[in-house]
Design a protein around this motif. Structure first.
Motif, mmCIF file in Angstrom:
data_model
loop_
_atom_site.group_PDB
_atom_site.id
_atom_site.type_symbol
_atom_site.label_atom_id
_atom_site.label_comp_id
_atom_site.label_asym_id
_atom_site.label_seq_id
_atom_site.Cartn_x
_atom_site.Cartn_y
_atom_site.Cartn_z
ATOM 1 N N TYR A 4 11.619 0.686 -9.496
ATOM 2 C CA TYR A 4 12.763 0.558 -8.594
ATOM 3 C C TYR A 4 12.740 1.635 -7.504
ATOM 4 O O TYR A 4 13.214 1.398 -6.389
ATOM 5 C CB TYR A 4 14.065 0.627 -9.395
ATOM 6 C CG TYR A 4 14.178 -0.467 -10.437
ATOM 7 C CD1 TYR A 4 13.961 -1.799 -10.079
ATOM 8 C CD2 TYR A 4 14.470 -0.169 -11.768
ATOM 9 C CE1 TYR A 4 14.049 -2.808 -11.025
ATOM 10 C CE2 TYR A 4 14.558 -1.177 -12.716
ATOM 11 C CZ TYR A 4 14.338 -2.504 -12.339
ATOM 12 O OH TYR A 4 14.418 -3.503 -13.269
ATOM 13 N N ALA A 5 12.172 2.793 -7.853
ATOM 14 C CA ALA A 5 12.157 3.897 -6.883
ATOM 15 C C ALA A 5 11.288 3.581 -5.675
ATOM 16 O O ALA A 5 11.553 4.069 -4.561
ATOM 17 C CB ALA A 5 11.665 5.182 -7.558
ATOM 18 N N VAL A 6 10.245 2.806 -5.865
ATOM 19 C CA VAL A 6 9.339 2.525 -4.744
ATOM 20 C C VAL A 6 9.602 1.154 -4.125
ATOM 21 O O VAL A 6 8.841 0.711 -3.259
ATOM 22 C CB VAL A 6 7.866 2.636 -5.179
ATOM 23 C CG1 VAL A 6 7.547 4.050 -5.638
ATOM 24 C CG2 VAL A 6 7.517 1.611 -6.267
ATOM 25 N N GLY A 7 10.650 0.446 -4.573
ATOM 26 C CA GLY A 7 11.045 -0.769 -3.858
ATOM 27 C C GLY A 7 10.725 -2.071 -4.522
ATOM 28 O O GLY A 7 10.944 -3.137 -3.925
ATOM 29 N N SER A 31 0.831 -1.211 0.000
ATOM 30 C CA SER A 31 0.000 0.000 0.000
ATOM 31 C C SER A 31 0.864 1.260 0.000
ATOM 32 O O SER A 31 0.543 2.247 -0.671
ATOM 33 C CB SER A 31 -0.946 -0.013 1.206
ATOM 34 O OG SER A 31 -0.229 0.134 2.419
ATOM 35 N N ILE A 32 1.966 1.226 0.770
ATOM 36 C CA ILE A 32 2.885 2.383 0.799
ATOM 37 C C ILE A 32 3.545 2.559 -0.572
ATOM 38 O O ILE A 32 3.588 3.655 -1.124
ATOM 39 C CB ILE A 32 3.964 2.198 1.884
ATOM 40 C CG1 ILE A 32 3.316 2.152 3.268
ATOM 41 C CG2 ILE A 32 4.992 3.324 1.819
ATOM 42 C CD1 ILE A 32 4.286 1.840 4.376
ATOM 43 N N ARG A 33 4.038 1.464 -1.119
ATOM 44 C CA ARG A 33 4.754 1.543 -2.392
ATOM 45 C C ARG A 33 3.826 2.006 -3.524
ATOM 46 O O ARG A 33 4.220 2.830 -4.359
ATOM 47 C CB ARG A 33 5.350 0.177 -2.721
ATOM 48 C CG ARG A 33 6.562 -0.165 -1.846
ATOM 49 C CD ARG A 33 7.024 -1.596 -2.042
ATOM 50 N NE ARG A 33 8.310 -1.832 -1.350
ATOM 51 C CZ ARG A 33 8.866 -3.033 -1.215
ATOM 52 N NH1 ARG A 33 8.245 -4.121 -1.692
ATOM 53 N NH2 ARG A 33 10.024 -3.160 -0.592
ATOM 54 N N ILE A 34 2.608 1.499 -3.554
ATOM 55 C CA ILE A 34 1.671 1.903 -4.613
ATOM 56 C C ILE A 34 1.256 3.357 -4.445
ATOM 57 O O ILE A 34 1.115 4.096 -5.425
ATOM 58 C CB ILE A 34 0.440 0.976 -4.626
ATOM 59 C CG1 ILE A 34 0.851 -0.450 -4.982
ATOM 60 C CG2 ILE A 34 -0.614 1.481 -5.603
ATOM 61 C CD1 ILE A 34 1.542 -0.588 -6.341
ATOM 62 N N LYS A 35 1.078 3.808 -3.181
ATOM 63 C CA LYS A 35 0.740 5.205 -2.939
ATOM 64 C C LYS A 35 1.844 6.124 -3.457
ATOM 65 O O LYS A 35 1.585 7.138 -4.129
ATOM 66 C CB LYS A 35 0.501 5.439 -1.445
ATOM 67 C CG LYS A 35 0.123 6.878 -1.115
ATOM 68 C CD LYS A 35 -0.147 7.031 0.373
ATOM 69 C CE LYS A 35 -0.437 8.482 0.725
ATOM 70 N NZ LYS A 35 -1.682 8.969 0.110
ATOM 71 N N GLU A 36 3.088 5.760 -3.156
ATOM 72 C CA GLU A 36 4.208 6.579 -3.618
ATOM 73 C C GLU A 36 4.345 6.499 -5.137
ATOM 74 O O GLU A 36 4.695 7.483 -5.800
ATOM 75 C CB GLU A 36 5.503 6.115 -2.941
ATOM 76 C CG GLU A 36 5.546 6.401 -1.451
ATOM 77 C CD GLU A 36 5.386 7.882 -1.145
ATOM 78 O OE1 GLU A 36 6.032 8.706 -1.827
ATOM 79 O OE2 GLU A 36 4.608 8.210 -0.243
ATOM 80 N N ALA A 37 4.041 5.322 -5.708
ATOM 81 C CA ALA A 37 4.114 5.171 -7.162
ATOM 82 C C ALA A 37 3.088 6.067 -7.839
ATOM 83 O O ALA A 37 3.368 6.667 -8.887
ATOM 84 C CB ALA A 37 3.882 3.706 -7.540
#
Length: 374
Positions: free
Chosen positions: A345-348, A323-329
């Motif tokens: 790659y930027a979001v992990g 959820s964190i990675r998709i939000k930042e994406a």
């Protein structure tokens, strides 16, 4: 972050659209009670009639009427069919004016009967036909007819007919209404009589019996129910549409996942649970971030860390991290021109394919479609 006031109003259902269907339902119910609802009327139990018999003897036939007996339970009519070309027998309920005045309140008739040696018999209602019926000539009354075919003799059965099921006898039309226009429906308030007539029997050498337990006039409400359902459904439609639209809006809203700011704090939180969420918020771009690393870093078991995340957010560690990675994406897709691969790659995420799969699964659209629709 939404304010408390906004949160308190979210999900609130407005019931004003229900006012119109509620009013329509009340009106329909009131109409049903005072105008549509009608208690059944038993002609046989009312006693508002006289009985008489008829047969082919008036036309030179030799059918013999053996018995017409009325009891509290039934009217039993027994006859022996003749051997001439024209053979028939029956009996009639010659009704009183008080019965005629209420027949329009009903739209169907139910007949409870038993038969013995009967193949079929007819139920007839004779009505006055304006411009055709001759006063004093019973035969000139319009003959409205339905056919009843018993399935088993000597067993009680029931037949229900709507007024619209009655047909005009062909012999009456050819003899009395030939070349004339007759009404589409009979005027039941001008009914002279109801009668039953033998149509066929099973064995001409044996007597036949028609036993009528009851003749009941009823109000069939099926048309009213269908109309009511239609009106209420139409009235409910705006409310149902509003529910559908609201639910779709809520689904399309961005799910807010609470996690710690990515900015470095100058003071470490005292509580390890708070430090856990702050650590994940900082380290989410690390594609190697796993429960095992968290366990070693905080000297807590993987089960304990999973339990904390689940108790706070009702999510698994993997769900929370995604959820964190998709939000930042989504932020990067909206605010930058970075390629999908660079954002991966930027979001992990270590694989663009994995990123695309999780994004589509979470958002319902691909990352490319999301960027195009911004």
């Amino acid at each position: 972050m939404s304010s408390n006031k906004e949160n308190s109003n979210s999900g609130k259902v407005t019931f004003k659209p229900l006012l119109i269907p509620a009013i329509i339902s009340c009106v329909l119910f009131t109409y049903f009670l005072f105008f549509e609802k009608q208690n059944d009327f038993s002609l046989q139990n009312s006693g508002l009639y006289t009985l008489n018999t008829y047969s082919d003897s008036t036309k030179g036939g030799d059918t013999k009427i053996l018995n017409l007996k009325k009891s509290q339970k039934s009217i039993d009519f027994t006859y022996q069919i003749g051997n001439n070309d024209i053979n028939y027998a029956g009996f009639s309920y010659l009704i009183n004016d008080s019965v005629k005045s209420i027949l329009h309140q009903y739209n169907s008739v139910k007949i409870d009967y038993k038969t013995d040696n009967i193949g079929s018999f007819g139920f007839i209602g004779k009505t006055f036909e304006e411009g055709i019926t001759i006063n004093g000539d019973d035969q000139s009354h319009r003959v409205n007819y339905v056919l009843i075919n018993p399935s088993k003799n000597n067993n009680k059965e029931s037949a229900v007919f709507r007024y619209d099921d009655f047909l005009v006898r062909d012999w009456w039309k050819s003899q009395y209404a030939k070349g004339k226009i007759i009404a589409e429906k009979p005027n039941w308030n001008s009914t002279l009589m109801f009668s039953l007539i033998e149509e066929s029997n099973l064995d001409n050498t044996k007597p036949s019996t028609i036993s009528i337990q009851d003749v009941v006039f009823q109000k069939d409400h099926s048309n009213f129910y269908l109309l009511s359902l239609y009106l209420v459904t139409i009235a409910f439609l705006p409310f149902l549409i509003s529910i559908f639209v609201r639910n779709n809006k809520e689904k399309s809203k961005e799910v807010v996942i609470t996690y710690k700011s990515l900015e470095v704090r100058h003071e470490e939180p005292d509580n390890w649970e708070d430090r856990l969420f702050e650590f994940i918020g900082k380290e989410y771009p690390n594609s190697e971030l796993k429960l095992l690393h968290l366990s070693k870093h905080f000297a807590k078991s993987e089960r304990a860390i999973s339990a904390v995340i689940h108790s706070k957010l009702n999510l698994t560690f993997k769900q929370y991290l995604n959820s964190i990675r998709i939000k930042e994406a989504k932020k990067l897709l909206s605010e930058t021109n970075l390629s999908i691969k660079e954002i991966t790659y930027a979001v992990g995420y270590s694989s663009p394919n994995n990123f695309r799969r999780v994004f589509k699964q979470t958002e319902g659209v691909s990352a490319t479609e999301f960027r195009e629709n911004i």
